[in-house]
Scaffold this motif. Structure first.
Motif, mmCIF file in Angstrom:
data_model
loop_
_atom_site.group_PDB
_atom_site.id
_atom_site.type_symbol
_atom_site.label_atom_id
_atom_site.label_comp_id
_atom_site.label_asym_id
_atom_site.label_seq_id
_atom_site.Cartn_x
_atom_site.Cartn_y
_atom_site.Cartn_z
ATOM 1 N N LEU A 5 35.908 19.255 55.597
ATOM 2 C CA LEU A 5 34.948 20.377 54.959
ATOM 3 C C LEU A 5 33.403 19.962 55.186
ATOM 4 N N THR A 6 33.253 18.556 55.138
ATOM 5 C CA THR A 6 31.748 18.291 55.486
ATOM 6 C C THR A 6 31.447 18.638 57.031
ATOM 7 N N ALA A 7 32.405 18.158 58.096
ATOM 8 C CA ALA A 7 32.301 18.545 59.233
ATOM 9 C C ALA A 7 32.042 20.204 59.618
ATOM 10 N N LEU A 8 33.109 20.843 59.082
ATOM 11 C CA LEU A 8 33.113 22.355 59.186
ATOM 12 C C LEU A 8 31.531 22.689 58.783
ATOM 13 N N HIS A 9 31.413 22.666 57.543
ATOM 14 C CA HIS A 9 30.062 23.165 56.885
ATOM 15 C C HIS A 9 28.662 22.583 57.640
ATOM 16 N N LEU A 10 28.748 21.556 58.265
ATOM 17 C CA LEU A 10 27.631 20.864 58.886
ATOM 18 C C LEU A 10 27.255 21.924 60.112
ATOM 19 N N LEU A 11 28.580 22.235 60.633
ATOM 20 C CA LEU A 11 28.232 23.222 61.930
ATOM 21 C C LEU A 11 28.004 24.713 61.655
ATOM 22 N N ARG A 12 28.547 24.988 60.361
ATOM 23 C CA ARG A 12 28.207 26.443 60.044
ATOM 24 C C ARG A 12 26.551 26.456 59.324
ATOM 25 N N GLU A 13 25.992 25.152 58.828
ATOM 26 C CA GLU A 13 24.664 25.326 58.675
ATOM 27 C C GLU A 13 23.661 25.154 59.784
ATOM 28 N N SER A 14 24.158 24.628 60.641
ATOM 29 C CA SER A 14 23.315 24.083 61.857
ATOM 30 C C SER A 14 24.279 24.484 62.987
ATOM 31 N N PRO A 15 24.620 25.721 63.621
ATOM 32 C CA PRO A 15 25.566 25.980 64.723
ATOM 33 C C PRO A 15 25.088 25.148 66.006
ATOM 34 N N PRO A 16 25.937 24.427 66.637
ATOM 35 C CA PRO A 16 25.586 24.062 67.975
ATOM 36 C C PRO A 16 25.729 24.604 69.181
ATOM 37 N N GLN A 17 26.210 25.838 69.098
ATOM 38 C CA GLN A 17 26.590 26.699 70.119
ATOM 39 C C GLN A 17 25.503 26.721 71.281
ATOM 40 N N GLY A 18 25.820 26.142 72.520
ATOM 41 C CA GLY A 18 24.831 26.086 73.566
ATOM 42 C C GLY A 18 23.590 24.946 73.546
ATOM 43 N N LYS A 19 23.890 24.145 72.483
ATOM 44 C CA LYS A 19 22.758 22.968 72.184
ATOM 45 C C LYS A 19 23.279 21.656 72.682
ATOM 46 N N SER A 20 22.414 20.737 72.718
ATOM 47 C CA SER A 20 22.557 19.266 72.885
ATOM 48 C C SER A 20 22.295 18.823 71.567
ATOM 49 N N ILE A 21 23.634 17.985 71.151
ATOM 50 C CA ILE A 21 23.584 17.608 70.015
ATOM 51 C C ILE A 21 23.907 16.014 69.704
ATOM 52 N N LEU A 22 23.432 15.255 68.800
ATOM 53 C CA LEU A 22 23.704 13.828 68.734
ATOM 54 C C LEU A 22 24.329 13.729 67.279
ATOM 55 N N ILE A 23 25.379 12.952 67.242
ATOM 56 C CA ILE A 23 26.186 12.588 66.138
ATOM 57 C C ILE A 23 26.168 11.372 65.744
ATOM 58 N N ASN A 24 25.494 10.805 64.699
ATOM 59 C CA ASN A 24 25.358 9.504 64.199
ATOM 60 C C ASN A 24 26.672 9.089 63.668
ATOM 61 N N ALA A 25 27.271 7.821 63.739
ATOM 62 C CA ALA A 25 28.254 7.148 62.864
ATOM 63 C C ALA A 25 29.653 8.095 63.665
ATOM 64 N N ALA A 26 29.617 8.550 64.924
ATOM 65 C CA ALA A 26 30.530 9.444 65.586
ATOM 66 C C ALA A 26 32.018 9.097 65.416
ATOM 67 N N SER A 27 32.264 7.796 65.260
ATOM 68 C CA SER A 27 33.873 7.025 65.246
ATOM 69 C C SER A 27 34.075 7.221 63.631
#
Length: 201
Positions: A5-27
């Motif tokens: 749910l956290t991952a899903l809502h992060l992307l809804r609140e700040s959509p990444p479409q067409g953008k370069s993104i950095l994910i910290n603690a990605a593993s």
């Protein structure tokens, strides 16, 4: 379920479409899901920050376009280089502390820092002023205020459907007997785990 749910809502609140993104603690639990969901949501480039060669291999297997070892002091510069020297458009930061300030060095002018590491905010006035001067924005993220019973049912349905069809891989990083819960907590705190840590009877 909370990590999904956290991952899903992060992307809804700040959509990444067409953008370069950095994910910290990605593993980690959220990060491994966020990589996959961001790719599905049309991110132009997913840069994943993790702390060991094995974790970097994991994020690559999940679809990250570049993996950055954040245990190296020059990791923000490496992130900028991976983004073509432009910097990333969005940083999803669920770590906080010194990682946040370092990530700002990788953020593009006009970029957005999404901060969800409750209790670990370490930016000072100078950092905020530098962000304002670069037209960057800081956005807080807290999951609970975004949830309702109706939304919870539909969101979990979406996540379970993706998992059941193998479109979303849930990474099981470690399994501990219930009577070793303290060992599980230590593994997470010492960043020795990847994905989801599970307690079993």
């Amino acid at each position: 379920m909370v990590q999904g749910l956290t991952a899903l809502h992060l992307l809804r609140e700040s959509p990444p479409q067409g953008k370069s993104i950095l994910i910290n603690a990605a593993s980690g639990g959220v990060g491994t899901l966020l990589i996959q969901l961001a790719k599905r949501a049309g991110a132009r480039q997913v840069i994943a920050a993790a702390g060991t060669p094995g974790k970097l291999d994991l994020v690559s297997s999940l679809g990250a376009d570049a993996g950055i070892d954040y245990s190296k002091p020059d990791w923000p510069a490496r992130t900028r280089k991976a983004s073509g020297d432009a910097g990333v458009d969005i940083v999803y930061d669920m770590v906080g502390g010194t990682m946040t300030a370092a990530a700002l060095d990788a953020l593009a002018p006009g970029g957005e820092l999404v901060f969800g590491a409750m209790g670990r905010f370490a930016l000072d006035t100078a950092h905020i002023e530098a962000m304002l001067a670069a037209n960057q924005s800081l956005k807080g993220f807290a999951l609970l205020p975004l949830l309702s019973l109706e939304l919870l049912c539909s969101d979990l349905g979406e996540l379970f459907q993706l998992a059941s069809t193998s479109e979303l891989k849930v990474v099981l990083g470690a399994r501990f007997p219930l009577d070793r819960a303290s060992d599980a907590h230590r593994a997470i705190e010492q960043r020795r785990s990847s994905g989801k840590v599970v307690l079993v009877p």
